[in-house]
Design a protein around this motif. Structure first.
Motif, short mmCIF file in Angstrom:
data_model
loop_
_atom_site.label_atom_id
_atom_site.label_comp_id
_atom_site.label_asym_id
_atom_site.label_seq_id
_atom_site.Cartn_x
_atom_site.Cartn_y
_atom_site.Cartn_z
N ASP A 124 12.79 -12.65 8.68
CA ASP A 124 13.74 -11.91 7.85
C ASP A 124 13.03 -10.89 6.98
OD1 ASP A 124 16.20 -13.45 8.47
OD2 ASP A 124 15.06 -15.10 7.60
N MET A 125 11.81 -11.23 6.58
CA MET A 125 11.07 -10.39 5.64
C MET A 125 9.58 -10.52 5.91
SD MET A 125 11.91 -8.55 2.88
CE MET A 125 13.36 -9.37 2.20
N VAL A 126 8.87 -9.44 5.69
CA VAL A 126 7.41 -9.47 5.74
C VAL A 126 6.88 -8.93 4.42
CG1 VAL A 126 5.36 -8.39 6.77
CG2 VAL A 126 7.12 -9.35 8.24
N ILE A 127 5.90 -9.61 3.86
CA ILE A 127 5.25 -9.16 2.63
C ILE A 127 3.81 -8.79 2.97
CG2 ILE A 127 4.52 -9.80 0.30
CD1 ILE A 127 6.85 -11.80 0.27
N GLY A 128 3.37 -7.62 2.54
CA GLY A 128 2.00 -7.18 2.82
C GLY A 128 1.60 -6.07 1.89
N SER B 207 10.40 -2.01 -0.13
CA SER B 207 10.38 -1.79 -1.57
C SER B 207 9.13 -2.44 -2.14
CB SER B 207 11.64 -2.37 -2.24
OG SER B 207 11.66 -3.78 -2.11
N VAL B 208 8.67 -1.93 -3.28
CA VAL B 208 7.46 -2.47 -3.90
C VAL B 208 7.81 -3.77 -4.62
CG1 VAL B 208 5.66 -2.07 -5.62
CG2 VAL B 208 6.46 -0.18 -4.18
N LEU B 209 7.02 -4.81 -4.34
CA LEU B 209 7.19 -6.10 -5.00
C LEU B 209 6.30 -6.24 -6.22
CD1 LEU B 209 7.33 -8.94 -2.32
CD2 LEU B 209 9.14 -8.19 -3.85
N MET C 23 -3.71 -2.81 -5.89
CA MET C 23 -3.30 -3.43 -4.63
C MET C 23 -1.78 -3.56 -4.69
SD MET C 23 -4.70 -6.95 -2.85
CE MET C 23 -6.36 -6.31 -2.63
N ARG C 24 -1.10 -2.80 -3.86
CA ARG C 24 0.36 -2.72 -3.94
C ARG C 24 0.99 -3.55 -2.81
NH1 ARG C 24 0.96 2.68 -4.11
NH2 ARG C 24 1.00 2.66 -6.39
N PHE C 25 1.79 -4.56 -3.20
CA PHE C 25 2.45 -5.41 -2.23
C PHE C 25 3.89 -4.94 -2.03
CE2 PHE C 25 -1.00 -8.06 -3.71
CZ PHE C 25 -1.42 -8.68 -2.53
N TYR C 26 4.30 -4.89 -0.76
CA TYR C 26 5.66 -4.47 -0.40
C TYR C 26 6.41 -5.63 0.26
CZ TYR C 26 3.52 0.23 -0.52
OH TYR C 26 2.86 1.37 -0.88
#
Length: 318
Positions: free
Chosen positions: A153-157, A169-171, A277-280
């Protein structure tokens, strides 16, 4: 003999069994994941073979393998299930308190454990009947395909250049710091650029085969070469290797702070200016308007905002 087209013999149960059988390539694993008995899944497989007119799974030396026909039908079956889910989950029908939704999130192991902990805490409080599946990502994982086919459903990286074919979107934005043993000579003195260049480093294996991470990209642009004395496959293993050694580990602040609370380690300011370090969070168009998915995106965003607002651990005296 295959069933007649007009019989419409397929139902959502058989479609789910089919998708899991082709993916898992095992009756026993499919039965376990669906909380069914093996005879029930075997019976479903016989029905599917009769309906589709194909063996679907055949035995080979290494176990069961899907036929070419089964592989070609997998994307259609997943698409059909996704459409059914959209029909059942009407825009005004999602209530997290009573929902039994199942969410699949893919994330690398260097994501701060405290962030995932916050997500699980909120999920258990707000959607106690929901189920969360966390999938570990590595360089070989085709996450774009998994999002498109509904496996995730979602990927975070934290890609330096995030994929432009998905919604994102930025987390969280996280500062890059250095982590050392509490007994390291630099733990009290602080870290200069010369110290950093002369130091021995523990580094993770590259996460992406196509893109360098923020740390490696910055060092390469400045023509700085580290002495990479120890290379580890898992980020989470690196902090344990710092104890009683002279190694330095460059990582994100929230990741470092989590392990500082568990181990005798110290956080040092990086001696050069790394970009944050930007997580999306990344998702596919197919989930864009799903009420449950929108709720999940909002929950992840709020957990990221909460983590960003926490005070950092005090630094060692210089």
């Amino acid at each position: 003999m295959a069933a007649r087209r007009g019989d419409n013999p397929l139902d959502t149960y058989l479609l789910r069994v089919f998708c899991l059988l082709v993916t898992e390539r095992s009756v026993s694993r499919t039965a376990f994941k669906m909380n069914q008995s093996q005879p029930a899944i075997s019976a479903a497989l016989r029905r599917l073979r009769d309906i589709i007119g194909d063996p679907l799974l055949v035995r080979e030396k290494g176990g069961m393998v899907p036929t070419e026909r089964a592989i070609s039908l997998l994307a259609h079956a997943k698409g059909a299930l996704a459409e059914i889910d959209c029909m059942v989950n009407a825009p005004d029908s999602f209530d997290p308190q009573v929902s039994r939704s199942e969410f699949h999130i893919g994330a690398p192991d260097y994501l701060a454990p405290v962030f995932i902990g916050g997500v699980v805490e909120r999920l258990r409080r707000e959607a106690p009947g929901a189920r969360l599946n966390l999938h570990s990502l590595d360089a070989s994982f085709d996450f774009e395909r998994s999002l498109a086919e509904g496996d995730l459903d979602m990927v975070i990286g934290n890609w330096p250049e995030p994929p432009d074919r998905m919604h994102l979107s930025v987390l969280l934005e996280d500062q890059i710091v250095c982590l050392v043993a509490a007994t390291h000579p630099l733990a009290r003195k602080g870290l200069t650029l010369d110290d950093y260049v002369r130091a021995r480093h523990v580094v993770p294996m590259p996460y992406s085969i196509n893109q360098r991470g923020v740390i490696d990209t910055t060092l390469s642009a400045l023509r700085i070469q580290r002495d990479e004395s120890v290379v580890v496959q898992s980020f989470s293993a690196a902090p344990y290797l710092l104890q009683n050694t002279d190694l330095v580990f460059t990582t994100s602040r929230h990741f470092a702070e989590f392990y500082c609370r568990l181990l005798p380690l110290a956080i040092l300011e990086a001696p050069l200016e790394f970009p944050p370090m930007r997580f999306y969070q990344l998702w596919h168009e197919r989930n864009r308007h799903s009420p449950s998915h929108r709720w999940l995106r909002r929950l992840l965003t709020e957990c990221g905002n909460q983590l960003a607002s926490t005070e950092p651990l005090p630094q060692p005296d210089s």
